[in-house]
Design a protein around this motif. Structure first.
Motif, PDB file in Angstrom:
ATOM      1  N   PRO A  71       0.512   3.168   0.110  1.00  0.00           N
ATOM      2  CA  PRO A  71       0.081   3.272  -1.484  1.00  0.00           C
ATOM      3  C   PRO A  71      -0.554   2.002  -1.916  1.00  0.00           C
ATOM      4  CG  PRO A  71       2.396   4.051  -1.047  1.00  0.00           C
ATOM      5  CD  PRO A  71       1.951   3.424   0.340  1.00  0.00           C
ATOM      6  N   LYS A  72      -1.443   2.033  -2.803  1.00  0.00           N
ATOM      7  CA  LYS A  72      -2.231   0.868  -3.262  1.00  0.00           C
ATOM      8  C   LYS A  72      -1.387   0.105  -4.046  1.00  0.00           C
ATOM      9  CE  LYS A  72      -6.691   0.317  -5.346  1.00  0.00           C
ATOM     10  NZ  LYS A  72      -7.862   0.464  -4.272  1.00  0.00           N
ATOM     11  N   PRO A  73      -0.474   0.354  -4.827  1.00  0.00           N
ATOM     12  CA  PRO A  73       0.459  -0.468  -5.552  1.00  0.00           C
ATOM     13  C   PRO A  73       1.380  -1.495  -4.584  1.00  0.00           C
ATOM     14  CG  PRO A  73       0.786   1.526  -6.655  1.00  0.00           C
ATOM     15  CD  PRO A  73      -0.123   1.800  -5.184  1.00  0.00           C
ATOM     16  N   GLU A  74       1.555  -1.033  -3.228  1.00  0.00           N
ATOM     17  CA  GLU A  74       2.163  -1.697  -2.369  1.00  0.00           C
ATOM     18  C   GLU A  74       1.271  -2.761  -1.466  1.00  0.00           C
ATOM     19  OE1 GLU A  74       4.856   0.493   0.146  1.00  0.00           O
ATOM     20  OE2 GLU A  74       5.635   1.744  -1.375  1.00  0.00           O
ATOM     21  N   LEU A  75       0.008  -2.591  -1.783  1.00  0.00           N
ATOM     22  CA  LEU A  75      -1.039  -3.546  -0.865  1.00  0.00           C
ATOM     23  C   LEU A  75      -0.767  -4.744  -1.630  1.00  0.00           C
ATOM     24  CD1 LEU A  75      -3.977  -0.913  -0.449  1.00  0.00           C
ATOM     25  CD2 LEU A  75      -2.199  -1.700   1.375  1.00  0.00           C
ATOM     26  N   PHE A  76      -0.776  -5.885  -0.947  1.00  0.00           N
ATOM     27  CA  PHE A  76      -1.120  -7.356  -1.440  1.00  0.00           C
ATOM     28  C   PHE A  76      -2.588  -7.493  -1.665  1.00  0.00           C
ATOM     29  CE2 PHE A  76      -0.621  -7.565   3.119  1.00  0.00           C
ATOM     30  CZ  PHE A  76      -1.802  -8.554   3.442  1.00  0.00           C
ATOM     31  N   VAL A  77      -2.901  -8.668  -2.266  1.00  0.00           N
ATOM     32  CA  VAL A  77      -4.218  -8.913  -2.459  1.00  0.00           C
ATOM     33  C   VAL A  77      -4.419 -10.240  -1.303  1.00  0.00           C
ATOM     34  CG1 VAL A  77      -4.517  -8.077  -4.734  1.00  0.00           C
ATOM     35  CG2 VAL A  77      -3.693 -10.682  -4.395  1.00  0.00           C
ATOM     36  N   VAL A  78      -5.591 -10.230  -0.963  1.00  0.00           N
ATOM     37  CA  VAL A  78      -5.961 -11.277   0.156  1.00  0.00           C
ATOM     38  C   VAL A  78      -5.323 -12.680  -0.207  1.00  0.00           C
ATOM     39  CG1 VAL A  78      -7.853 -12.645   1.321  1.00  0.00           C
ATOM     40  CG2 VAL A  78      -7.752 -10.011   0.807  1.00  0.00           C
ATOM     41  N   GLU A  79      -5.752 -13.165  -1.439  1.00  0.00           N
ATOM     42  CA  GLU A  79      -5.092 -14.341  -1.962  1.00  0.00           C
ATOM     43  C   GLU A  79      -3.417 -14.611  -1.722  1.00  0.00           C
ATOM     44  OE1 GLU A  79      -7.176 -12.545  -3.803  1.00  0.00           O
ATOM     45  OE2 GLU A  79      -8.983 -13.680  -3.084  1.00  0.00           O
ATOM     46  N   THR A 114      -7.553  -2.693   3.853  1.00  0.00           N
ATOM     47  CA  THR A 114      -8.555  -1.241   3.716  1.00  0.00           C
ATOM     48  C   THR A 114      -7.938  -0.162   4.720  1.00  0.00           C
ATOM     49  OG1 THR A 114     -10.323  -2.463   3.046  1.00  0.00           O
ATOM     50  CG2 THR A 114     -10.871  -0.346   3.786  1.00  0.00           C
ATOM     51  N   HIS A 115      -7.598  -0.628   5.790  1.00  0.00           N
ATOM     52  CA  HIS A 115      -7.340   0.291   6.796  1.00  0.00           C
ATOM     53  C   HIS A 115      -5.655   0.958   6.642  1.00  0.00           C
ATOM     54  CE1 HIS A 115     -10.725   0.816   9.314  1.00  0.00           C
ATOM     55  NE2 HIS A 115     -10.727  -0.480   9.367  1.00  0.00           N
ATOM     56  N   ALA A 116      -4.846  -0.150   6.018  1.00  0.00           N
ATOM     57  CA  ALA A 116      -3.470   0.256   5.817  1.00  0.00           C
ATOM     58  C   ALA A 116      -3.506   1.221   4.686  1.00  0.00           C
ATOM     59  CB  ALA A 116      -2.942  -1.085   5.123  1.00  0.00           C
ATOM     60  N   GLU A 117      -4.363   1.148   3.421  1.00  0.00           N
ATOM     61  CA  GLU A 117      -4.560   1.968   2.615  1.00  0.00           C
ATOM     62  C   GLU A 117      -5.049   3.342   3.328  1.00  0.00           C
ATOM     63  OE1 GLU A 117      -6.223   2.690  -1.913  1.00  0.00           O
ATOM     64  OE2 GLU A 117      -7.349   1.325  -0.661  1.00  0.00           O
ATOM     65  N   ALA A 118      -5.800   3.599   4.233  1.00  0.00           N
ATOM     66  CA  ALA A 118      -6.445   4.461   4.736  1.00  0.00           C
ATOM     67  C   ALA A 118      -5.163   5.322   5.536  1.00  0.00           C
ATOM     68  CB  ALA A 118      -7.657   4.171   5.884  1.00  0.00           C
ATOM     69  N   LEU A 119      -4.525   4.542   6.224  1.00  0.00           N
ATOM     70  CA  LEU A 119      -3.449   5.124   7.095  1.00  0.00           C
ATOM     71  C   LEU A 119      -2.083   5.338   5.901  1.00  0.00           C
ATOM     72  CD1 LEU A 119      -3.191   2.552   9.982  1.00  0.00           C
ATOM     73  CD2 LEU A 119      -3.853   4.902   9.986  1.00  0.00           C
ATOM     74  N   GLY A 120      -2.296   5.360   4.623  1.00  0.00           N
ATOM     75  CA  GLY A 120      -1.232   6.050   3.774  1.00  0.00           C
ATOM     76  C   GLY A 120      -0.282   4.962   2.950  1.00  0.00           C
ATOM     77  N   ASN A 156     -10.747 -10.633   7.763  1.00  0.00           N
ATOM     78  CA  ASN A 156      -9.735  -9.806   8.511  1.00  0.00           C
ATOM     79  C   ASN A 156      -8.658  -9.262   7.855  1.00  0.00           C
ATOM     80  OD1 ASN A 156     -10.945 -10.337  11.186  1.00  0.00           O
ATOM     81  ND2 ASN A 156      -9.788 -12.120  11.611  1.00  0.00           N
ATOM     82  N   ILE A 157      -8.310 -10.046   6.799  1.00  0.00           N
ATOM     83  CA  ILE A 157      -6.965  -9.621   5.897  1.00  0.00           C
ATOM     84  C   ILE A 157      -7.648  -8.388   5.203  1.00  0.00           C
ATOM     85  CG2 ILE A 157      -5.661 -10.399   3.969  1.00  0.00           C
ATOM     86  CD1 ILE A 157      -5.788 -13.234   5.035  1.00  0.00           C
ATOM     87  N   GLN A 158      -8.915  -8.428   4.834  1.00  0.00           N
ATOM     88  CA  GLN A 158      -9.409  -7.310   3.779  1.00  0.00           C
ATOM     89  C   GLN A 158      -9.422  -5.963   4.558  1.00  0.00           C
ATOM     90  OE1 GLN A 158      -9.707  -7.252   0.347  1.00  0.00           O
ATOM     91  NE2 GLN A 158      -9.814  -4.969   1.055  1.00  0.00           N
ATOM     92  N   VAL A 159     -10.063  -6.223   5.837  1.00  0.00           N
ATOM     93  CA  VAL A 159     -10.203  -4.994   6.974  1.00  0.00           C
ATOM     94  C   VAL A 159      -8.690  -4.451   7.133  1.00  0.00           C
ATOM     95  CG1 VAL A 159     -10.122  -4.508   9.324  1.00  0.00           C
ATOM     96  CG2 VAL A 159     -12.075  -6.249   8.315  1.00  0.00           C
ATOM     97  N   PHE A 160      -7.528  -5.354   7.107  1.00  0.00           N
ATOM     98  CA  PHE A 160      -6.186  -4.919   7.509  1.00  0.00           C
ATOM     99  C   PHE A 160      -5.827  -4.152   5.950  1.00  0.00           C
ATOM    100  CE2 PHE A 160      -1.794  -5.371   6.082  1.00  0.00           C
ATOM    101  CZ  PHE A 160      -1.252  -4.729   6.876  1.00  0.00           C
TER     102      PHE A 160
END
Length: 159
Positions: A135-143, A127-133, A121-125
């Motif tokens: 930026p990759k450096p602002e994404l956290f990692v699942v852990e 993936t879609h957060a990145e698709a919605l714009g 579920n977290i990974q789905v979030f």
């Protein structure tokens, strides 16, 4: 910037409060960084008995966890029953957030308590957060979320 109805004896204060809370929710949804503290206080002062405003609370600018919590609860229109990290850990709330922002984004949300499904579920979030714009450096990692490490990064990503 929004209409504040005046109370009177022939005025339905519950409807007025609900309408005003709806306007506030739209403003918070549009800009999660702006927490209209004065407006929330005004609603509380004008309509102390109204229950529509119960989950609309202002979050202090220096508390990213509370800002994220208030914004998510407002957008999904559902208060958390536990603390913020626990509410987010399964990824269910994050998937609901995506669906509130863009309906139909997540077609299947796993309600399983199995760690594998929660991480999915977290990974789905993410993936879609990145698709919605986001930026990759602002994404956290699942852990970071699942293990409760670096939660400020998680809240920053959400906001």
């Amino acid at each position: 910037f929004f209409f504040v109805p005046m109370a009177s004896s022939e005025f339905d204060t519950d409807s007025a409060c609900a309408a005003l809370c709806g306007q506030l929710k739209e403003l918070v949804f549009a800009d999660p960084h702006a927490f209209y503290a004065e407006a929330f206080q005004l609603v509380d002062a004008l309509y102390p008995e109204c229950t529509a405003k119960d989950h609309l609370i202002a979050a202090p600018d220096d508390d990213p966890e509370q800002q994220a919590r208030v914004w998510i609860e407002t957008v999904i229109d559902e208060p958390f029953e536990v603390d913020t990290p626990a509410a987010l850990k399964s990824g269910v709330v994050l998937c609901k957030l995506l669906n509130a922002i863009k309906p139909g984004t997540v077609s299947k949300i796993s309600l399983s308590e199995q760690p594998f499904h929660q991480r999915q579920n977290i990974q789905v979030f993410l993936t879609h957060a990145e698709a919605l714009g986001v930026p990759k450096p602002e994404l956290f990692v699942v852990e970071e979320l699942f293990e409760g490490r670096n939660l400020m990064h998680v809240y920053s990503c959400i906001l």
